[in-house]
Design an enzyme around this catalytic site. Structure first.
Site, mmCIF file in Angstrom:
data_model
loop_
_atom_site.group_PDB
_atom_site.id
_atom_site.type_symbol
_atom_site.label_atom_id
_atom_site.label_comp_id
_atom_site.label_asym_id
_atom_site.label_seq_id
_atom_site.Cartn_x
_atom_site.Cartn_y
_atom_site.Cartn_z
ATOM 1 N N ASP A 25 91.619 153.747 46.385
ATOM 2 C CA ASP A 25 90.405 154.196 47.042
ATOM 3 C C ASP A 25 90.570 154.018 48.548
ATOM 4 O OD1 ASP A 25 87.739 155.153 47.091
ATOM 5 O OD2 ASP A 25 86.998 153.117 47.336
ATOM 6 N N ASP B 223 87.594 153.990 51.331
ATOM 7 C CA ASP B 223 86.580 153.132 51.960
ATOM 8 C C ASP B 223 86.428 151.839 51.176
ATOM 9 O OD1 ASP B 223 85.469 154.820 54.195
ATOM 10 O OD2 ASP B 223 85.194 156.189 52.531
#
Length: 264
Positions: free
Chosen positions: A11, A13
Site C-alpha cells: 500500500d 499511504d
C-alpha cells in the site's frame, strides 16, 4: 530448505508515505527491492490520480517509483470492466485517474444509456451528476464503484469519499454497487496479473486491517501490517483474522526483504 523469493505488493499511504512526507526507511526498502531484482507494485484505492500523477507525487517525497509499478483501483476497475464487457460505455463520476484508465481500456464515456455507472473519487462531487447516475441506474445501467472507503483525509479533516456517495446512490436506487478495490481480493488478483506473479510467492504490506490485510488474506497472500498508518497493535487485535507479521514500520524490512518472516 530452499530460500523463498518473494514478490511484494505494498500500500502507499500509511506505508511508504504519510500525507506528503516519506516514511523513514521507505526509500531504502524500495532501493533494496530494485537492487535485488524483486518484483513489486505500489497499490492505492485512490482513483483520482493516474500512475504518472502518483509517480510525480512520490518523487516529491523522495521515492522513485516507475509508473509501471503503480496499481490503482481505477486501473483495476478498467481491467475488470474490459473483461466483463469489452469496448463498453460508462457514465463516470470521478477524475483523470479513472477516466484515463477507462479510455485506455477502450471504453466510451457517455451520459446516454451507458452500460455502467462508474463511481470513483473526486473532490468535487456534483449533485447534478449524482442525480444523473441515480436515474441511469434506475433505467438499467449497472453500478460499479472503485472502492468502498467512506472517508478520505485532508488537512482540514476527513472528506466524504467513494463509499459515502455510493451509499447515497444505493439508498436512492436500491441497487448495491460492485466494489472493485480493496478489500475485494479482485484488486489483489488483478495486481498479481499485472506483476506476473503468483499468490503463493507474494506478500502484501499495508497499514489497514480492514482493507489491506483483509484483501491480502482472501487473495491467498502472506500479509504484513505496519503501524505507521490507520491500524494500531490494539485495534488489530479486534479483528477475527491476523496478519502473518506485524511491524512498527517498513524500515524494519530493510536488509531482510529476501526473508521477511525472520524479522520477528
Amino acid at each position: 530448505m530452499t530460500e523463498q523469493r518473494w514478490n511484494y505488493l505494498t500500500d502507499m499511504d500509511g506505508v511508504l508515505v504519510q500525507e506528503e512526507h516519506l516514511v523513514p526507511g521507505a526509500d531504502e526498502f524500495l532501493g533494496e527491492l530494485r537492487a535485488n531484482g524483486t518484483k513489486f507494485l505500489v497499490l492505492t484505492n485512490n482513483s483520482i490520480y493516474t500512475p504518472r500523477d502518483l509517480r510525480a507525487r512520490l518523487l516529491r517525497t523522495g521515492l522513485d517509483v516507475p509508473e509501471s509499478a503503480i496499481w490503482t483501483s481505477a486501473l483495476a476497475t478498467a481491467k475488470f470492466l474490459d473483461s466483463q464487457r469489452p469496448n463498453g460505455s460508462a457514465f463516470v463520476i470521478g477524475e483523470a485517474g479513472l477516466t484515463t484508465a477507462l479510455h485506455e481500456a477502450g471504453y466510451v464515456l457517455t451520459d446516454r444509456e451507458p452500460d455502467y455507472v462508474v463511481l470513483g473519487e473526486t473532490r468535487t462531487y456534483s449533485f447534478t451528476a449524482i442525480t444523473k447516475a441515480i436515474r441511469m441506474i434506475e433505467d438499467g445501467a449497472r453500478f460499479i464503484a472503485t472502492n468502498p472507503d467512506a472517508t478520505g483525509p485532508s488537512r482540514e479533516g476527513i472528506l466524504p469519499a467513494t463509499g459515502s456517495i455510493a451509499a447515497l446512490i444505493e439508498r436512492a436506487t436500491g441497487r448495491q454497487p460492485y466494489y472493485v478495490g480493496k478489500p475485494n481480493p479482485l484488486m489483489m488478483r488483478s495486481a498479481l496479473r499485472a506483476l506476473g506473479a503468483h499468490s503463493e510467492h507474494t506478500l502484501m504490506i499495508g497499514d489497514r486491517m480492514d482493507t489491506d490485510v483483509h484483501s491480502g488474506i482472501e487473495a491467498g497472500l502472506q500479509t504484513i501490517l505496519v503501524l505507521t498508518g490507520i491500524s494500531t497493535a490494539e485495534t488489530a487485535e479486534r479483528y477475527p483474522y491476523r496478519p502473518t507479521l506485524v511491524l512498527d514500520s517498513i524500515a524494519d524490512l530493510v536488509g531482510r526483504t529476501s526473508d521477511p518472516f525472520q524479522v520477528a
